[in-house]
Write a protein that holds these residues in place. Structure first.
Motif, PDB file in Angstrom:
ATOM      1  N   LEU A  74       0.853  -1.179   0.000  1.00  0.00           N
ATOM      2  CA  LEU A  74       0.000   0.000   0.000  1.00  0.00           C
ATOM      3  C   LEU A  74       0.891   1.231   0.000  1.00  0.00           C
ATOM      4  O   LEU A  74       1.860   1.306   0.743  1.00  0.00           O
ATOM      5  N   ARG A  75       0.555   2.193  -0.838  1.00  0.00           N
ATOM      6  CA  ARG A  75       1.436   3.346  -0.990  1.00  0.00           C
ATOM      7  C   ARG A  75       0.707   4.628  -0.641  1.00  0.00           C
ATOM      8  O   ARG A  75      -0.484   4.782  -0.886  1.00  0.00           O
ATOM      9  N   THR A  76       1.445   5.572  -0.088  1.00  0.00           N
ATOM     10  CA  THR A  76       0.942   6.922   0.146  1.00  0.00           C
ATOM     11  C   THR A  76       1.410   7.812  -1.008  1.00  0.00           C
ATOM     12  O   THR A  76       2.192   7.390  -1.868  1.00  0.00           O
ATOM     13  N   LEU A  77       0.930   9.040  -1.006  1.00  0.00           N
ATOM     14  CA  LEU A  77       1.379   9.982  -2.030  1.00  0.00           C
ATOM     15  C   LEU A  77       2.887  10.162  -1.969  1.00  0.00           C
ATOM     16  O   LEU A  77       3.560  10.214  -3.006  1.00  0.00           O
ATOM     17  N   ASP A  79       5.087   8.019  -1.124  1.00  0.00           N
ATOM     18  CA  ASP A  79       5.732   6.846  -1.727  1.00  0.00           C
ATOM     19  C   ASP A  79       5.752   6.957  -3.245  1.00  0.00           C
ATOM     20  O   ASP A  79       6.759   6.655  -3.895  1.00  0.00           O
ATOM     21  N   LEU A  80       4.633   7.393  -3.826  1.00  0.00           N
ATOM     22  CA  LEU A  80       4.562   7.514  -5.278  1.00  0.00           C
ATOM     23  C   LEU A  80       5.506   8.604  -5.791  1.00  0.00           C
ATOM     24  O   LEU A  80       6.175   8.427  -6.812  1.00  0.00           O
ATOM     25  N   LEU A  81       5.584   9.715  -5.075  1.00  0.00           N
ATOM     26  CA  LEU A  81       6.498  10.792  -5.485  1.00  0.00           C
ATOM     27  C   LEU A  81       7.951  10.346  -5.349  1.00  0.00           C
ATOM     28  O   LEU A  81       8.809  10.743  -6.154  1.00  0.00           O
ATOM     29  N   ALA A  82       8.236   9.524  -4.358  1.00  0.00           N
ATOM     30  CA  ALA A  82       9.608   9.002  -4.188  1.00  0.00           C
ATOM     31  C   ALA A  82       9.988   8.096  -5.354  1.00  0.00           C
ATOM     32  O   ALA A  82      11.138   8.102  -5.808  1.00  0.00           O
ATOM     33  N   ILE A  83       9.043   7.317  -5.830  1.00  0.00           N
ATOM     34  CA  ILE A  83       9.310   6.470  -6.994  1.00  0.00           C
ATOM     35  C   ILE A  83       9.697   7.328  -8.200  1.00  0.00           C
ATOM     36  O   ILE A  83      10.650   7.025  -8.924  1.00  0.00           O
ATOM     37  N   THR A 118      -2.054  11.057   4.542  1.00  0.00           N
ATOM     38  CA  THR A 118      -2.264   9.772   5.209  1.00  0.00           C
ATOM     39  C   THR A 118      -3.074   8.793   4.382  1.00  0.00           C
ATOM     40  O   THR A 118      -3.132   7.609   4.712  1.00  0.00           O
ATOM     41  N   VAL A 119      -3.716   9.250   3.292  1.00  0.00           N
ATOM     42  CA  VAL A 119      -4.522   8.333   2.490  1.00  0.00           C
ATOM     43  C   VAL A 119      -3.631   7.264   1.884  1.00  0.00           C
ATOM     44  O   VAL A 119      -2.545   7.543   1.372  1.00  0.00           O
TER      45      VAL A 119
END
Length: 394
Positions: A74-77, A79-83, A118-119
């Protein structure tokens, strides 16, 4: 600036999803190897891109299925920006992809009553959605598409099962994302617009309506994964072409209202306010309304991007309780400022590029100033500027 600019039109006659956008870009000319190289840099594990040609209602299209990557967390925003940051992809790819993820996070947080920090994403954080979003940006960047216009979007009804449970269609996040986007309902109990498709549309489209003028260079069709009722082909069509760049909007919004209880003495102030707010033209004309009452028709022409501000100003500064508005195309001649030498010194004018050749046009405010300063008739100033302009404007 190049003589032409690349523009694309999204024909969403069956809806839109992330995989349909990606497939349409591939069909329009995005090489699969370019896409695969970009996806490999995301560090999502071994990702399988199954790109196939399919047919729906006799129409050929491309379908993309993303698999592999192993179990995804499960990823947070963040996490996606870090990718995106770790990928090292060009900023022209990662920046718009980040905006799409941010829009998705805002919508999910709003409908589930939490914060964007936190979503936790479920379907959205999966490998296929990450690939769809970043792949779309890779495709737009590779094809050099600088402007994207979309048709209005059809919305189905019914229910869909997802990680949150059974949700009504259109999905709540889709409704949140499509605020201020023109939509219409169709008799279809299938999800026609996914949250990823809605976020891509909201983030990338610069306008909505009919296809803008262009010279078509390529067409791509992306196939969806679900059959639609009524033999409707589940396809997204992307039409790519070229347009001449212009210094002013060629697609404008016309805003009108009829005023029968407003004092026209406020028009000069209103006109100045609207022009300062981005209006291209403001005019008022006398009309006769029902019951024989005299009134005025106020019309404003503006770039669609300024439409909301101008509507708010009209409703605040006049007695209007409603407005009419529509989008129209227009054609304007090229023009540039010039200085012409007259017996009163250099005078500002403009050179207009007509089909028959260039023509010098006096500027009223400049001519009025000279007429007042030198106590000469205004027509004489006009004649002098036109004569001087025929010689050699600077």
């Amino acid at each position: 600036m190049p003589p032409t600019a690349t523009i694309a039109y999204l024909d969403c006659f069956a809806g839109i999803s992330g995989d349909m956008v990606l497939a349409a870009l591939i069909d329009a000319g995005l090489p699969p190897e370019v896409l695969r190289r970009g996806v490999d840099r995301l560090g999502l594990g071994p990702v399988d891109l199954d790109i196939q040609t399919t047919r729906q209602q006799g129409l050929r299209a491309v379908r993309v299925q993303v698999g592999g990557g192993g179990d995804q967390p499960l990823r947070t925003l963040a996490d996606l920006l870090a990718i995106l940051h770790r990928s090292g992809l060009a900023a022209e790819i990662t920046a718009p992809a980040g905006r799409v993820f941010h829009l998705l996070a805002e919508a999910e947080a709003k409908v589930h009553g939490t914060s964007i920090d936190t979503v936790h994403f479920h379907e959205i954080g999966a490998v296929d959605t990450v690939v769809d979003v970043v792949g779309a940006m890779i495709g737009l960047h590779h094809l050099g598409i600088g402007e994207l216009v979309s048709s209005p979007v059809p919305l189905g009804h019914g229910f869909i099962d997802c990680a949150h449970g059974r949700l009504p269609l259109p999905a709540p996040a889709v409704c949140e994302l499509l605020r201020q986007v023109p939509v219409y309902g169709i008799d279809c109990t299938t999800e026609t617009v996914t949250p990823t498709g809605a976020a891509l549309l909201k983030s990338l489209a610069t306008g909505f309506g009919p296809m803008p003028p262009m010279t078509i260079a390529a067409t791509g069709c992306g196939a969806g994964s679900r059959p639609l009722a009524g033999n409707r082909p589940n396809l997204l069509r992307l039409i790519v072409g070229t347009q001449r760049p212009v210094a002013e909007a060629q697609r404008v919004e016309i805003i009108e209202t009829n005023l029968d209880d407003w004092s026209p003495e406020g028009f000069p102030y209103l006109s100045e306010l609207l022009l300062a707010s981005g209006a291209l033209d403001v005019n008022i004309a006398p009309i006769q309304m029902k019951k024989g009452r005299p009134a005025f028709r106020l019309q404003v022409i503006c770039d669609p991007v300024h439409g909301d501000v101008i509507k708010a100003a009209i409703l605040s500064e006049t007695t209007a309780i409603g407005l009419r508005f529509r989008t129209e195309e227009r054609l304007t001649l090229g023009r540039e400022p010039v200085m012409v030498a007259t017996r009163w010194g250099s005078v500002a004018a403009k050179r207009v590029m007509r089909p028959s050749g260039a023509e010098i046009c006096p500027e009223y405010e400049e001519c009025r100033r000279i007429a007042a300063d030198h106590q000469v008739p205004l027509p004489e100033v006009y004649r002098e500027v036109l004569r001087a302009g025929e010689e050699k404007p600077r």
